[in-house]
Design a protein around this motif. Structure first.
Motif, PDB file in Angstrom:
ATOM      1  N   LYS A 165       0.826  -1.199   0.000  1.00 43.53           N
ATOM      2  CA  LYS A 165       0.000   0.000   0.000  1.00 43.53           C
ATOM      3  C   LYS A 165       0.864   1.254   0.000  1.00 43.53           C
ATOM      4  CE  LYS A 165      -3.176   2.642   2.922  1.00 43.53           C
ATOM      5  NZ  LYS A 165      -3.921   2.687   4.207  1.00 43.53           N
ATOM      6  N   GLU A 166       1.848   1.301   0.891  1.00 49.60           N
ATOM      7  CA  GLU A 166       2.710   2.477   0.969  1.00 49.60           C
ATOM      8  C   GLU A 166       3.504   2.664  -0.318  1.00 49.60           C
ATOM      9  OE1 GLU A 166       5.155   2.225   4.416  1.00 49.60           O
ATOM     10  OE2 GLU A 166       3.472   2.365   5.830  1.00 49.60           O
ATOM     11  N   TYR A 167       3.940   1.570  -0.916  1.00 48.73           N
ATOM     12  CA  TYR A 167       4.704   1.663  -2.163  1.00 48.73           C
ATOM     13  C   TYR A 167       3.820   2.226  -3.279  1.00 48.73           C
ATOM     14  CZ  TYR A 167       7.766   0.450  -6.029  1.00 48.73           C
ATOM     15  OH  TYR A 167       8.569   0.519  -7.153  1.00 48.73           O
ATOM     16  N   MET A 168       2.587   1.725  -3.380  1.00 54.38           N
ATOM     17  CA  MET A 168       1.669   2.218  -4.409  1.00 54.38           C
ATOM     18  C   MET A 168       1.375   3.699  -4.213  1.00 54.38           C
ATOM     19  SD  MET A 168      -1.105  -0.866  -4.813  1.00 54.38           S
ATOM     20  CE  MET A 168      -0.602  -2.558  -5.135  1.00 54.38           C
ATOM     21  N   GLU A 169       1.149   4.092  -2.969  1.00 57.43           N
ATOM     22  CA  GLU A 169       0.875   5.498  -2.683  1.00 57.43           C
ATOM     23  C   GLU A 169       2.082   6.369  -2.997  1.00 57.43           C
ATOM     24  OE1 GLU A 169      -0.323   5.332   1.377  1.00 57.43           O
ATOM     25  OE2 GLU A 169      -2.442   4.945   0.906  1.00 57.43           O
ATOM     26  N   MET A 170       3.277   5.854  -2.734  1.00 58.53           N
ATOM     27  CA  MET A 170       4.493   6.606  -3.019  1.00 58.53           C
ATOM     28  C   MET A 170       4.654   6.811  -4.523  1.00 58.53           C
ATOM     29  SD  MET A 170       8.476   5.493  -2.481  1.00 58.53           S
ATOM     30  CE  MET A 170       8.321   4.340  -3.859  1.00 58.53           C
ATOM     31  N   VAL A 171       4.464   5.730  -5.296  1.00 55.15           N
ATOM     32  CA  VAL A 171       4.577   5.831  -6.749  1.00 55.15           C
ATOM     33  C   VAL A 171       3.514   6.770  -7.304  1.00 55.15           C
ATOM     34  CG1 VAL A 171       4.384   4.561  -8.919  1.00 55.15           C
ATOM     35  CG2 VAL A 171       5.612   3.548  -6.994  1.00 55.15           C
ATOM     36  N   SER A 172       2.304   6.648  -6.782  1.00 52.27           N
ATOM     37  CA  SER A 172       1.209   7.502  -7.235  1.00 52.27           C
ATOM     38  C   SER A 172       1.515   8.970  -6.959  1.00 52.27           C
ATOM     39  CB  SER A 172      -0.096   7.099  -6.538  1.00 52.27           C
ATOM     40  OG  SER A 172      -1.164   7.931  -6.937  1.00 52.27           O
ATOM     41  N   GLY A 173       2.118   9.236  -5.808  1.00 47.34           N
ATOM     42  CA  GLY A 173       2.445  10.609  -5.442  1.00 47.34           C
ATOM     43  C   GLY A 173       3.517  11.222  -6.323  1.00 47.34           C
ATOM     44  N   GLU A 174       4.347  10.375  -6.935  1.00 50.39           N
ATOM     45  CA  GLU A 174       5.417  10.873  -7.794  1.00 50.39           C
ATOM     46  C   GLU A 174       4.941  11.164  -9.214  1.00 50.39           C
ATOM     47  OE1 GLU A 174       8.386   7.865  -7.593  1.00 50.39           O
ATOM     48  OE2 GLU A 174       9.115   8.464  -5.604  1.00 50.39           O
ATOM     49  N   LEU A 175       3.761  10.656  -9.570  1.00 43.82           N
ATOM     50  CA  LEU A 175       3.225  10.860 -10.914  1.00 43.82           C
ATOM     51  C   LEU A 175       2.201  11.983 -10.932  1.00 43.82           C
ATOM     52  CD1 LEU A 175       2.691   7.157 -12.055  1.00 43.82           C
ATOM     53  CD2 LEU A 175       4.647   8.634 -12.531  1.00 43.82           C
ATOM     54  N   THR A 176       2.166  12.704 -12.021  1.00 43.61           N
ATOM     55  CA  THR A 176       1.199  13.799 -12.172  1.00 43.61           C
ATOM     56  C   THR A 176      -0.176  13.237 -12.520  1.00 43.61           C
ATOM     57  OG1 THR A 176       2.953  15.252 -12.991  1.00 43.61           O
ATOM     58  CG2 THR A 176       0.676  15.922 -13.415  1.00 43.61           C
ATOM     59  N   THR A 177      -1.204  13.755 -11.869  1.00 45.07           N
ATOM     60  CA  THR A 177      -2.567  13.347 -12.185  1.00 45.07           C
ATOM     61  C   THR A 177      -2.974  13.948 -13.519  1.00 45.07           C
ATOM     62  OG1 THR A 177      -3.141  13.228  -9.838  1.00 45.07           O
ATOM     63  CG2 THR A 177      -4.966  13.372 -11.392  1.00 45.07           C
ATOM     64  N   ASP A 178      -3.437  13.102 -14.421  1.00 42.91           N
ATOM     65  CA  ASP A 178      -3.762  13.533 -15.782  1.00 42.91           C
ATOM     66  C   ASP A 178      -5.273  13.733 -15.920  1.00 42.91           C
ATOM     67  OD1 ASP A 178      -3.604  14.161 -18.415  1.00 42.91           O
ATOM     68  OD2 ASP A 178      -3.005  12.187 -19.118  1.00 42.91           O
ATOM     69  N   ASN A 179      -5.789  14.780 -15.263  1.00 44.68           N
ATOM     70  CA  ASN A 179      -7.236  15.013 -15.262  1.00 44.68           C
ATOM     71  C   ASN A 179      -7.776  15.279 -16.666  1.00 44.68           C
ATOM     72  OD1 ASN A 179      -7.854  14.786 -12.438  1.00 44.68           O
ATOM     73  ND2 ASN A 179      -6.828  16.737 -12.115  1.00 44.68           N
ATOM     74  N   LYS A 180      -6.994  15.994 -17.485  1.00 46.78           N
ATOM     75  CA  LYS A 180      -7.463  16.355 -18.821  1.00 46.78           C
ATOM     76  C   LYS A 180      -7.720  15.115 -19.670  1.00 46.78           C
ATOM     77  CE  LYS A 180      -6.293  19.280 -22.780  1.00 46.78           C
ATOM     78  NZ  LYS A 180      -5.302  20.226 -23.354  1.00 46.78           N
ATOM     79  N   SER A 181      -6.751  14.194 -19.691  1.00 44.40           N
ATOM     80  CA  SER A 181      -6.918  12.980 -20.498  1.00 44.40           C
ATOM     81  C   SER A 181      -8.039  12.105 -19.960  1.00 44.40           C
ATOM     82  CB  SER A 181      -5.606  12.181 -20.535  1.00 44.40           C
ATOM     83  OG  SER A 181      -4.608  12.886 -21.235  1.00 44.40           O
ATOM     84  N   TRP A 182      -8.110  11.987 -18.621  1.00 42.35           N
ATOM     85  CA  TRP A 182      -9.140  11.140 -18.039  1.00 42.35           C
ATOM     86  C   TRP A 182     -10.530  11.719 -18.222  1.00 42.35           C
ATOM     87  CZ3 TRP A 182      -9.327   6.271 -17.081  1.00 42.35           C
ATOM     88  CH2 TRP A 182      -8.128   5.576 -16.912  1.00 42.35           C
ATOM     89  N   PHE A 183     -10.631  13.049 -18.293  1.00 46.11           N
ATOM     90  CA  PHE A 183     -11.918  13.668 -18.605  1.00 46.11           C
ATOM     91  C   PHE A 183     -12.365  13.251 -20.006  1.00 46.11           C
ATOM     92  CE2 PHE A 183     -14.417  17.202 -20.394  1.00 46.11           C
ATOM     93  CZ  PHE A 183     -15.480  17.215 -19.490  1.00 46.11           C
TER      94      PHE A 183
END
Length: 199
Positions: free
Chosen positions: A62-80
């Motif tokens: 869980k902590e590893y996934m959260e760490m990796v997720s935190g290092e990546l930019t959220t791509d709201n435009k593409s996901w929209f």
């Protein structure tokens, strides 16, 4: 030999969970693929040297996934865009049985409710996948959670159907020409979707 076929079942499961977690966190698909592929190589090398997956990702997935997720930019435009495509795609399936009549007619509440239900389904589905990956629920708990999700969506759907039957709402009649135009748009959209999925 490719690491995809040489990895242990535990490592493969972790990579699948990580991919789903990052996708449901609305990260760029390209970034997700890069991260998962790089980690796949690291896990393969570690296993070839007799190391366990914990040596790479630590004792808390869980902590590893959260760490990796935190290092990546959220791509709201593409996901929209993806969400709009999914909702529009669901509209084509809703319209398809009626398109043959070439006399499409829907109330405003019909259209709005379909958008609301589709959006809520996607929201709950993402939340369900993310939660079950992080919490590591047993199959029985996952089934109960999924059943609860289905019941909630069904209750909302029946509620909207009830409102539609008991509340007057403006009717949009597309007529023959409008129905033909929508049929052409649907055909082009579905063809494009098939082509995109096959790439």
């Amino acid at each position: 030999m490719s690491s995809e076929f040489a990895l242990s079942r535990k490592s493969k499961k972790f990579l699948e969970d990580l991919r789903v977690y990052l996708i449901t966190s609305k990260k760029s698909l390209d970034d997700v693929n890069d991260i998962v592929n790089d980690l796949e190589d690291h896990l393969y090398e570690a296993e070839q040297n007799g190391k366990t997956i914990e040596k790479i990702v630590g004792s808390s997935p869980k902590e590893y996934m959260e760490m990796v997720s935190g290092e990546l930019t959220t791509d709201n435009k593409s996901w929209f865009k993806y969400i709009c495509l999914i909702i529009f795609g669901s509209f084509t399936f809703m319209l398809f049985p009626d398109i043959l009549t070439l006399d499409l007619s829907y109330s405003v509440l019909d259209i709005v409710s379909h958008i609301v239900i589709s959006s809520m389904f996607l929201l709950f589905a993402f939340a369900y996948l993310k939660c079950t990956i992080i919490k590591k629920y047993m199959p029985v708990k996952r089934a109960i959670l999924f059943l609860g999700l289905v019941i909630l969506i069904s209750a909302i759907s029946f509620g909207i159907v009830y409102l539609n039957q008991n509340i007057s709402s403006p009717i949009i009649n597309f007529g023959t020409l409008g129905s033909i135009i929508i049929a052409v748009i649907m055909t082009v959209f579905l063809a494009g979707l098939v082509f995109w999925a096959a790439k």
